[in-house]
Structures are given as structure tokens and as C-alpha cells.
Write an enzyme that holds these catalytic residues in place. Structure first.
Site, short mmCIF file in Angstrom:
data_model
loop_
_atom_site.label_atom_id
_atom_site.label_comp_id
_atom_site.label_asym_id
_atom_site.label_seq_id
_atom_site.Cartn_x
_atom_site.Cartn_y
_atom_site.Cartn_z
N SER A 196 0.86 -1.06 -0.25
CA SER A 196 0.01 0.21 -0.04
C SER A 196 0.98 1.10 0.16
CB SER A 196 -0.86 -0.14 1.28
OG SER A 196 -1.94 1.07 1.05
N ASP A 205 -9.85 -3.98 -5.15
CA ASP A 205 -9.28 -2.82 -4.57
C ASP A 205 -9.84 -1.69 -4.64
OD1 ASP A 205 -7.58 -1.49 -2.71
OD2 ASP A 205 -5.84 -2.43 -3.25
N HIS A 225 -8.52 -4.81 -1.00
CA HIS A 225 -7.07 -4.58 -0.56
C HIS A 225 -6.50 -5.15 0.41
CE1 HIS A 225 -4.50 -1.17 -0.13
NE2 HIS A 225 -4.40 -0.87 1.43
#
Length: 712
Positions: free
Chosen positions: A550, A636, A671
Site C-alpha cells: 500500500s 481494491d 485491498h
């Protein structure tokens, strides 16, 4: 054997112009996942990644088998008491998901958790929700809320079966086992009960996935939900919860730098919410309710004139009449306060580690603070399951890189500490076979960067090493035990965490000096730590690999551009590698609410050019790069799959070496990656096998898996 051929993404120029700068993006067309050509390209990338790593399958299988063999698959958590019930979670061998259960409290005066046997039928056990049943027929499953009404009779639970973090909220009568007809679609993960046992508060998100509205639903009333609060400012998100005392419902509005809290009577289903302290730009605060000397008080943790926060108390009816309880300190970051009937627990951070203090409530004031300490240099400690306002015991959790999580009950009268459980690790694991230690690197500007280092006690240096980093949102990478990580350590690999600026390990200023127009400190800190590991003889560049996800994936992309010769391989998970394109689009989730973190390149030319200077995608250059694996998920909603897809395409088109660049897309996940513990273990095994192979550059792609330096 014929080498697999990587897919070649077509180039379709898309022009972007801001602040006099023109950027021509050849791969922006990959953003449209409704386009069959995009899906076909992602699938071709998956096929190429599978072919390119096929020789690692035996190693992947061994790592998966090791994780499985070390894990107690049929297990049961330490019961937590709430009201008349003991609550606990079960796992069963062969099942992907957990089972939430409870059993009745036999003696109301006995707060010692019952000793339950995972292999024996538990008298009176009630299954609240079997996630395996809920997940049937779905490729993805995530449980959001699992909230019991205060009287213990109704379960509110939410599920996501897509991976986009939009949940469906349902209700179950725990006395009859029947489902209520009430079903609310498209909500956030949580659910908060009012104390009337019929009113539930929940949050919905806007088109940009920003939690923006709080609703109040009256169970089984047939009435439409009531909108309680809407946050109109697009920089702010909202959350709702109930104080531990059960006295108030709280609604928190917040941006990255500003807070505002509202409260209302938790017993009144029609209560009006009142602001505790009006928002002021740059001032953050949180509120806890305590009863001291029979008086209702708010405990307010804030940073007004106190960069590392201070704790004050004030009457509920006049929150501005504040008295300082804990003054600001430069060397301690106050993180939170939890109030109970007879004590407070203060969570703070010192020397880059989380700590807790116990404060007795003594008459009209507070007694002497007591440190809850542990014996390891890198031990993390915090509260663990304390839903009760007036429990005579405090539940605490602690662990480190080499100490499996330990759960304790602390007797608040005698001070006696009882170890209830240590996370089981099957096989021959002994913590004395491993070493964990703290080291420090020096950044280019002279700043000392903390490093956590873990390895087997018997390895020789230089050794293969994995360096992990994140460095954003004031998130802290604290010591934690990992069964899976043992498969790296036992193969002679060192694991290091670079606690770079942008995180919160060293206080608020540590965060502020790694964001906005100082963001590049995050990247150069990571490079300094990597160089330190080499300079001190711990590893060599040809055996050093890096990992981040991320915002940590942005870190990976940036260091690949800055110091590619320092790493043998880089694994970027759901990486934020096209940040400028994202932050320029207010309709995307990571935009308006993120401007306080990254800056607003739409309105500020300096921010635009600064972000462009470090954006990994826009700075791919014609030079040699290490082996790179990017992993992402099609659904995501935080970091779109298109970012790593564009990055990989640009790397292949531009770089000058023959090292592999791979893109692996989970086509049914979000995610957090795929769901189900066995599937996650397989994904971890996939990643670890790749990292181990990349750390032994001589054998990467050779098919000689058994000859890997780190697998001997």
C-alpha cells in the site's frame, strides 16, 4: 526449456496537463476494468507470472506445509466475559474461516475465564456465527461487524463477499436463532448498539468510498433508517461507537490533522448529538468518559499546543473547563486512554515501542500510575479484550518478534498477573534459538533511524536479508510474532524493519517529517537503513530484498528508482505507485481525504511538482532494476489495480536489465488480499518463495530450487 514471454501492454497516449507541466501517460487505458482487453491483459500477466515462477512451486509447497504444520488448526481463543456470557472464537482443521461462539457464565462472581478444550464438546455452547457457512458459494468473504446487543440477545453482523469493503448488515435473534427481515446493503464494516437493545448505528460511504454519513436503525420496526449526521466536508470521514461506560454514543469526524467529536445519551433512541469541542484546523482530539468521585467527566487527549499530545479532564457539561492530567513530553507520544469503573489505562509510545500504564481512580482523583512492563527489549504491550466497565481484572496482550502473543489477566486489587495463554507454535520452536535486537542507522541529514532486527542465533554473516517498511499515516510497525516468518528465519534469512519517518514510532514529529513536502525522507531513510545493513556486514546487496504494501508499496517503488543497485529483489503489495494521478482525481477514494497526508497537487504547484519528483511510475528510467514482483487485487477500492499494472508495463518498456518484472492480480479480492486462512497461507508461501529466490540471485529462474542458498 523455452523462456516465457512477458505480455506487452499497448501504448495509448493520454495527455495530462497541470501547472504548466505536460505528462503523456501511455498506460492510463488500463484503468477501465469493464474493458475486456484490460481483463485479458491482467490474466496474461498472471499466466506469465505463473510460468516465470513455476520452478518455485516445490519451495512454495514446502513453505505452505511448514506454516500449516506449525499452526494449531483446531484452536480456541481465551474467553472474554461480557454480561452473562463468555465469548470466544474457534477454528477447525480444514476450515478456512473462524466460528464465533459463547457459553454462559456459571458463577457471576467468578471472573476467571473457563478453561475450555477445543477437542471437547462445551456444555451450553452457542454458535453465534459460522463464517464458513456464511462464505459458502463465494470466492471472497470478509466479516465486518459482529456486534452483540447489550442484553446479549441480538447479533448484528455484516459481510462483504466481493472485496470492495461495502458490507451487508444483518441481524440474528440469539434466543431463537432466527434471522430478522431487516437487511441493510452497502454499509461500512461496523455496527454500534444503543443501550435500548433495539437501536443500531452504522455508517455509509459516498461515491469516493469516504465514510460520510451516520444512520440510526430501529430493529424490526419497519421504519426507514434515520440519518443522524452527514459530514459535508470531503476531507473528513466519520465513525461511530459507544463509550466503555455504555453512557454515550460518540460520532467522530476527522481528517488527517483535525478532529471533532459529538456525543448523545446511549439509552435514548432519539437522542440529539452535541459537539464536545468544535473543530479547529490542525487540532486533533479524542474523548473517553469516566466517572470520578461520582461525577461524569470527559478525558480528552489533544494536541493543542502539545505536538505529542496531552491528557486533560473536564466536566461533561463544560468540556472547555479542562485540568491537565498528563502534560506534554517531547520523548513520549500519548496514544490513548481507556476508562473503567475504578481505573484508567493510558497507552503511550516511548523509545519506539508501545507501552501501557495503569491509573487507579482514587476517590475524587487518581492514584499513582503503575507501569505494566515486560522483560524483552522489543516487547509490544496493549489492552486485549476488555468490554466490561467494572471488571476486577484487566486483560492485557504482549508479544515480540520471537515471543508468541501472550494473554494475561491482571488482578486490579492484588496486582497478580496470570498468564492465560501463549499463542501455540507446534513443532520444535524455541525462542532462545532466535535473536531480536534494536539497531540504528544514520540518515543523510544525521537523523537516527531505528531498526528492528530478527534472525536465528546460529547464522553467519553476511546473510540473506529481508527489509520491510511502511512509513505513512503515523502507522507504527511494532514487534509482532509471525508463524509464517519462521520459514524465512529458519532458512538463514534476516528480517529487518526500517522504522522510517512518516510512521509514528518516534512521536508525532517523526510522522510530520515524513509527509507532505518532506515525504522523500521516508524513502531516503529506507535506503539509509538498507545501506547500514550492508555496511555493518549483516548482508550484501546481492542478497538483500525489500517488502512493502500500500503506502509501503509507494516506498518500494520509490527506492527502486533511487537505489536499484542496493537490492536483489523488491516485492510491492497493492502498491500506491501512481500517487500523483490518483491525488489529482477528487472522485477517487485516495484523494480529498488524503490531501492532508500528501498535499493538494490540484491547487498547489509546489505539491504537484514535488509529488511528480518521487512518483515511482513517472520516474521509471532507462537503467538496471532489481527483480520486481507487484501483487494487487482487482476489487481494491483503496489502491486501484491500475497503479501496479501501469508501473510494471512502464518498467518492462524502459529498464535496461534482464531481471524479471512480474504482476500478479487476485481477480476476486480487495485491498486486504484473498480471504480464507489456507488461501492466505498459499499467498504468503508464494511471496516468501519469490523473496528467497530473489535473495539468491545466482539461482533465480534456474529451476535448481534445492540449490537455493537460503534453502539449504
Amino acid at each position: 526449456m523455452t523462456e516465457p514471454t512477458p505480455p506487452v501492454a499497448k501504448r495509448v497516449d493520454t495527455r495530462r496537463e497541470f501547472h504548466g507541466d505536460v505528462f503523456v501517460d501511455p498506460y492510463e487505458w488500463l484503468r477501465d476494468k469493464s474493458n475486456p482487453e484490460v481483463i485479458a491483459y491482467l490474466e496474461a500477466e498472471n499466466e506469465y507470472a505463473d510460468q516465470s515462477t513455476a520452478q518455485l512451486e516445490p519451495l512454495r509447497q514446502r513453505i505452505f506445509d511448514e506454516i500449516k504444520a506449525r499452526t494449531k488448526e483446531t484452536d480456541l481463543s481465551v474467553p472474554v466475559r461480557r454480561g452473562d456470557w463468555w465469548y470466544y472464537a474457534r477454528s477447525f482443521e480444514g476450515k478456512q474461516y473462524g466460528v464465533q461462539c459463547r457459553c454462559a457464565v456459571i458463577d457471576p462472581d467468578d471472573w476467571n475465564p473457563p478453561v475450555l478444550d477445543e477437542d471437547t464438546e462445551i456444555p451450553g455452547e452457542q454458535v453465534l456465527i459460522d463464517e464458513n457457512v456464511e462464505a459458502e458459494g463465494h470466492d471472497f468473504f470478509s466479516l465486518g461487524a459482529a456486534s452483540i446487543s447489550p442484553d446479549g440477545n441480538v447479533l448484528a453482523y455484516s459481510v462483504d463477499v466481493v472485496g470492495d469493503e461495502r458490507y451487508t448488515l444483518r441481524f440474528r435473534n440469539l434466543r431463537t436463532g432466527e434471522q430478522y427481515p431487516d437487511e441493510i446493503v452497502g454499509v461500512g464494516a461496523g455496527a454500534t448498539w444503543a443501550t435500548d437493545n433495539r437501536t443500531v448505528y452504522y455508517v455509509t460511504v459516498d461515491a469516493a468510498w469516504r465514510p460520510d454519513t451516520v444512520w440510526r436503525h430501529r430493529l424490526a420496526s419497519g421504519l426507514a433508517a434515520e440519518k443522524v449526521y452527514h459530514e459535508a466536508d470531503e476531507k473528513y470521514w466519520v465513525a461511530v461507537g459507544r463509550t466503555r461506560s455504555d453512557a454515550y454514543i460518540q460520532i467522530a469526524s476527522g481528517s488527517a490533522i483535525t478532529s471533532e467529536v459529538r456525543y448523545a445519551d446511549a439509552a435514548d433512541p432519539h437522542a440529539e448529538f452535541v459537539v464536545v469541542l468544535p473543530r479547529r484546523d490542525g487540532i486533533e482530539y479524542s474523548v473517553e468518559h469516566a466517572i470520578v468521585g461520582g461525577q461524569n467527566r470527559f478525558l480528552i487527549l489533544h494536541n493543542d499546543g502539545a505536538v505529542n499530545f496531552t491528557l486533560v479532564e473536564a466536566p461533561v457539561d463544560d468540556p472547555s473547563a479542562q485540568r491537565t492530567l498528563i502534560p506534554h513530553r517531547d520523548d513520549v507520544r500519548l496514544d490513548g486512554v481507556d476508562a473503567f469503573a475504578g481505573h484508567l489505562v493510558v497507552s503511550y509510545r516511548g523509545e519506539a515501542l508501545p507501552r501501557i500504564q495503569l491509573w487507579p481512580i482514587d476517590g475524587d482523583g487518581y492514584g499513582r500510575a503503575e507501569e505494566i512492563s515486560f522483560d524483552s527489549e522489543l516487547m509490544s504491550a496493549g489492552l486485549a479484550g476488555n468490554p466490561n466497565w467494572d471488571s476486577p481484572k484487566l486483560r492485557v496482550g504482549a508479544g515480540s518478534f520471537i515471543t508468541p502473543v501472550r494473554i494475561y489477566d491482571l488482578d486490579l486489587v492484588t496486582g497478580e498477573r496470570t498468564l492465560l495463554r501463549e499463542q501455540p507454535v507446534l513443532g520444535d520452536y524455541r525462542r532462545e534459538d532466535y535473536v531480536e535486537r534494536r539497531d540504528w542507522a544514520q540518515a543523510a541529514d544525521g537523523t537516527k533511524i531505528p531498526i528492528s532486527i530478527v534472525h536465528r542465533a546460529d547464522i553467519e554473516f553476511p546473510a540473506p536479508a529481508l527489509i520491510y517498511g511502511y512509513g505513512a499515516y503515523e502507522m507504527c510497525e511494532d514487534p509482532r510474532f509471525s508463524i509464517a516468518r519462521l520459514s524465512l528465519l529458519d532458512r538463514g534469512m534476516v528480517f529487518a524493519v526500517a522504522h522510517v519517518r512518516g510512521g509514528g514510532e518516534m512521536g508525532r514529529l517523526w510522522y510530520e517529517r515524513g509527509k507532505l513536502l518532506e515525504k522523500t525522507n521516508t524513502f531516503t531513510d529506507f535506503v539509509s537503513v538498507a545501506q547500514h545493513l550492508v555496511d555493518t556486514g549483516l548482508t550484501r546487496p546481492e542478497h538483500l530484498v525489500a517488502l512493502g504494501g500500500s503506502a509501503g508499496g509507494l516506498l518500494m517503488g520509490a527506492v527502486a528508482n533511487i537505489a536499484p543497485d542496493l537490492f536483489a529483489g523488491i516485492l510491492a503489495q497493492v502498491p500506491f505507485v501512481d500517487p500523483l494521478t490518483t491525488i489529482l482525481d477528487p472522485s477517487l477514494p485516495l484523494t480529498v481525504t488524503e490531501w492532508d497526508e500528501w498535499g493538494n497537487p490540484l491547487s498547489d504547484s509546489d505539491v504537484y511538482h514535488y509529488m511528480k519528483s518521487y512518483s515511482p511510475y513517472e520516474n521509471v528510467a532507462a537503467k538496471d532494476y532489481p527483480a520486481i514482483l507487484a501483487m494487487t487485487s482487482l476489487h481494491d477500492t483503496r489502491v486501484y489495480y491500475v497503479e501496479p499494472a501501469k508501473w510494471v508495463a512502464a518498467l518492462r518498456h524502459t529498464k535496461t536489465d534482464g531481471n524479471p518484472v512480474l504482476l500478479k492480480t487476485q481477480m476476486t479480492a480487495g485491498h486486504g488480499g484473498i480471504s480464507g486462512r489456507y488461501e492466505r497461507w498459499k499467498e504468503v508461501a508464494y511471496q516468501y518463495a519469490w523473496l528467497l529466490a530473489a535473495a539468491d540471485r545466482d539461482h533465480y529462474g534456474s529451476g535448481q530450487v534445492d540449490d537455493l542458498l537460503v534453502d539449504r
